[in-house]
Design an enzyme around this catalytic site. Sequence first.
Site, short mmCIF file in Angstrom:
data_model
loop_
_atom_site.label_atom_id
_atom_site.label_comp_id
_atom_site.label_asym_id
_atom_site.label_seq_id
_atom_site.Cartn_x
_atom_site.Cartn_y
_atom_site.Cartn_z
CG ASN A 124 -1.83 1.23 1.24
OD1 ASN A 124 -2.11 1.81 0.19
ND2 ASN A 124 -2.25 1.62 2.43
CB ILE A 125 2.67 3.00 -2.63
CG1 ILE A 125 3.43 1.70 -2.77
CG2 ILE A 125 3.61 4.20 -2.73
CD1 ILE A 125 3.96 1.45 -4.16
CB CYS A 149 13.71 2.65 1.12
SG CYS A 149 14.12 1.80 -0.43
#
Length: 214
Positions: A124-125, A149
């Site tokens: 879920n971005i 990241c």
Amino acid sequence: MQLAAELQRTHHRHQRQRQQQDTTPMCRQIQLTISDHTVAGDAVADDGEDLFIPPLNFAMVDNGIFRSGFPEPANFSFLQTLGLRSIIYLCPEPYPEANMEFLKSNGIKLFQFGIEGHKEPFVNIPEDTIREALEVVLDVRNHPVIIHCKRGKHRTGCLVGCYRKLQKWCLSSVFDEYQRFAAAKARVSDQRFVELFDISSMKHLPIPFSCLKR
């Protein structure tokens, strides 16, 4: 008779040469030293000089914009050569103390956008978070900036992919770049997110000159 004897000696000599060739290695063994990006502490060469070791998956995105995996202390000397003003961190976990000390001692500002690193099919971005991060990327006052990241693959790949759309790259080129970094870990959901990402609300933002030259 002499001719026959000479031919026989020549034959035996060729046989010995072939045997010697068979026992000779066809290639030399070369010892390779691969630097481990997880090594803690400062990296120092045998002669006492600092080694400049880039973080995992490090690359230049555009003038003043870089990308990578999570920087380890062994990468700090390399990062200093970039003259960074900002770091965009795309994970929700707190930044390690050693990294915070590095930022403070070098006057680098941290922008953290906590995107959870779920695996498919539960990815879920958050689109709003990517927009906020893009605004930081586009602001040249934050350059030079590095985006990272954990591994520099998925979350970083999505942000860079959306940035490429602002640069008006065709989708096939955007996906080629994403897959080059994600490799076997490439996610269809990430590429689908980039494809559907709406850049129309961001066209009012100033695009760095290097983007306009494409």
